[in-house]
Write a protein that holds these residues in place. Sequence first.
Motif, PDB file in Angstrom:
ATOM      1  N   ALA A 255       0.823  -1.206   0.000  1.00 23.31           N
ATOM      2  CA  ALA A 255       0.000   0.000   0.000  1.00 23.31           C
ATOM      3  C   ALA A 255       0.862   1.263   0.000  1.00 23.31           C
ATOM      4  O   ALA A 255       0.602   2.211  -0.749  1.00 23.31           O
ATOM      5  CB  ALA A 255      -0.933  -0.016   1.202  1.00 23.31           C
ATOM      6  N   LYS A 256       1.908   1.271   0.819  1.00 22.83           N
ATOM      7  CA  LYS A 256       2.765   2.454   0.917  1.00 22.83           C
ATOM      8  C   LYS A 256       3.564   2.694  -0.364  1.00 22.83           C
ATOM      9  O   LYS A 256       3.921   3.828  -0.684  1.00 22.83           O
ATOM     10  CB  LYS A 256       3.726   2.300   2.098  1.00 22.83           C
ATOM     11  N   SER A 257       3.842   1.632  -1.101  1.00 23.39           N
ATOM     12  CA  SER A 257       4.659   1.758  -2.314  1.00 23.39           C
ATOM     13  C   SER A 257       3.939   2.459  -3.462  1.00 23.39           C
ATOM     14  O   SER A 257       4.562   2.909  -4.417  1.00 23.39           O
ATOM     15  CB  SER A 257       5.098   0.374  -2.790  1.00 23.39           C
ATOM     16  N   GLY A 258       2.598   2.537  -3.385  1.00 25.49           N
ATOM     17  CA  GLY A 258       1.836   3.118  -4.486  1.00 25.49           C
ATOM     18  C   GLY A 258       1.660   2.190  -5.666  1.00 25.49           C
ATOM     19  O   GLY A 258       1.154   2.593  -6.721  1.00 25.49           O
ATOM     20  N   THR A 259       2.060   0.923  -5.521  1.00 27.45           N
ATOM     21  CA  THR A 259       2.004  -0.034  -6.626  1.00 27.45           C
ATOM     22  C   THR A 259       0.581  -0.255  -7.129  1.00 27.45           C
ATOM     23  O   THR A 259       0.353  -0.393  -8.334  1.00 27.45           O
ATOM     24  CB  THR A 259       2.602  -1.385  -6.176  1.00 27.45           C
ATOM     25  N   VAL A 260      -0.382  -0.275  -6.210  1.00 23.54           N
ATOM     26  CA  VAL A 260      -1.773  -0.542  -6.612  1.00 23.54           C
ATOM     27  C   VAL A 260      -2.299   0.581  -7.504  1.00 23.54           C
ATOM     28  O   VAL A 260      -2.853   0.329  -8.586  1.00 23.54           O
ATOM     29  CB  VAL A 260      -2.668  -0.732  -5.376  1.00 23.54           C
ATOM     30  N   TRP A 261      -2.106   1.816  -7.079  1.00 22.52           N
ATOM     31  CA  TRP A 261      -2.582   2.948  -7.885  1.00 22.52           C
ATOM     32  C   TRP A 261      -1.880   2.995  -9.243  1.00 22.52           C
ATOM     33  O   TRP A 261      -2.518   3.234 -10.276  1.00 22.52           O
ATOM     34  CB  TRP A 261      -2.352   4.253  -7.127  1.00 22.52           C
ATOM     35  N   LYS A 262      -0.590   2.719  -9.262  1.00 22.59           N
ATOM     36  CA  LYS A 262       0.129   2.710 -10.535  1.00 22.59           C
ATOM     37  C   LYS A 262      -0.390   1.613 -11.450  1.00 22.59           C
ATOM     38  O   LYS A 262      -0.456   1.778 -12.668  1.00 22.59           O
ATOM     39  CB  LYS A 262       1.632   2.546 -10.280  1.00 22.59           C
ATOM     40  N   GLY A 263      -0.770   0.475 -10.862  1.00 20.12           N
ATOM     41  CA  GLY A 263      -1.372  -0.583 -11.662  1.00 20.12           C
ATOM     42  C   GLY A 263      -2.681  -0.148 -12.293  1.00 20.12           C
ATOM     43  O   GLY A 263      -2.953  -0.433 -13.459  1.00 20.12           O
ATOM     44  N   PHE A 264      -3.507   0.574 -11.528  1.00 23.29           N
ATOM     45  CA  PHE A 264      -4.765   1.077 -12.084  1.00 23.29           C
ATOM     46  C   PHE A 264      -4.502   2.053 -13.225  1.00 23.29           C
ATOM     47  O   PHE A 264      -5.204   2.035 -14.245  1.00 23.29           O
ATOM     48  CB  PHE A 264      -5.601   1.754 -10.992  1.00 23.29           C
ATOM     49  N   MET A 265      -3.517   2.900 -13.071  1.00 24.30           N
ATOM     50  CA  MET A 265      -3.209   3.866 -14.133  1.00 24.30           C
ATOM     51  C   MET A 265      -2.730   3.167 -15.402  1.00 24.30           C
ATOM     52  O   MET A 265      -2.958   3.653 -16.507  1.00 24.30           O
ATOM     53  CB  MET A 265      -2.163   4.869 -13.650  1.00 24.30           C
TER      54      MET A 265
END
Length: 280
Positions: A255-265
């Motif tokens: 969650a802290k890495s921002g990986t999930v949001w980057k995946g959505f983008m």
Amino acid sequence: MKYLGNISMGFGRNTALLRIFLFFSVSVFGAQALAACSRTINVPLAATGRSVIINGEKIDGIYPDILRNLTETCKFTLTAVPRARMELMFETGRADLLIPASRTPKRDEHGIFIPMIYNRATIISIDSNRPVITSAQDLLDKKDLKVVLVRGFDYGPTYQDLIRQLNKQGRLFFDADPLSVARLLKAGIADITIMAPSILAGAMMDDARVQDMLDKLRVEPIPELPWGDSGAYISNRSLNKEDKAALKDLLEQVAKSGTVWKGFMRYYPASVLMESIRPR
């Protein structure tokens, strides 16, 4: 009320590139000293737009790719199931993770929640000239509109109350997955659904039977279904104390890495995300 506009069909075809991207994103914290899981973690998954893509026995998407890149710390067994069964497995201690999942009081009873992004359910329909729906009561008052929902989806108490009231009115259908919902909307069997727009649009992107509806989706947020947390639940019933702690640390790092949001983008056009997904 907004329309999703021109949605590219190419987002669902970048799986290999996304896996490479996720590998390097997750590797940023993968080398840190995290406790390992003592056994393989059981994760049933249901089709959820581009978050989880089920194609026969093949499982892809944002969250499966993230889990597959965490194997240095924990190994995961991914299995495809209908959404309602996935929820039941989690509630009865037969699933170690529930992912992706919106945070709800009912789910809080069964697991530890790890927030990863913000999401929002909206009213979604096919372009028409009907008046805008501005509230839950407005939807209940429009008794000529039939509603179809995915069995097992849950966006909290207001969503559950809407289900009860629409059932009483005899206006409610349930189906197994978002693609089936899209087909019912196209056939005119139902007029409206309620879910995150990214889920419905993601399910439609690579299916020729419903692709022509993408630019016609009408999205209507209502105040009773506000932005909320989405992420993963770690089971309180199926895991020992050490494994729960290991998974909590691992998923918090994700969650802290921002990986999930980057995946959505990577997977979605901005016009879809602005109505349904936000970074934390």
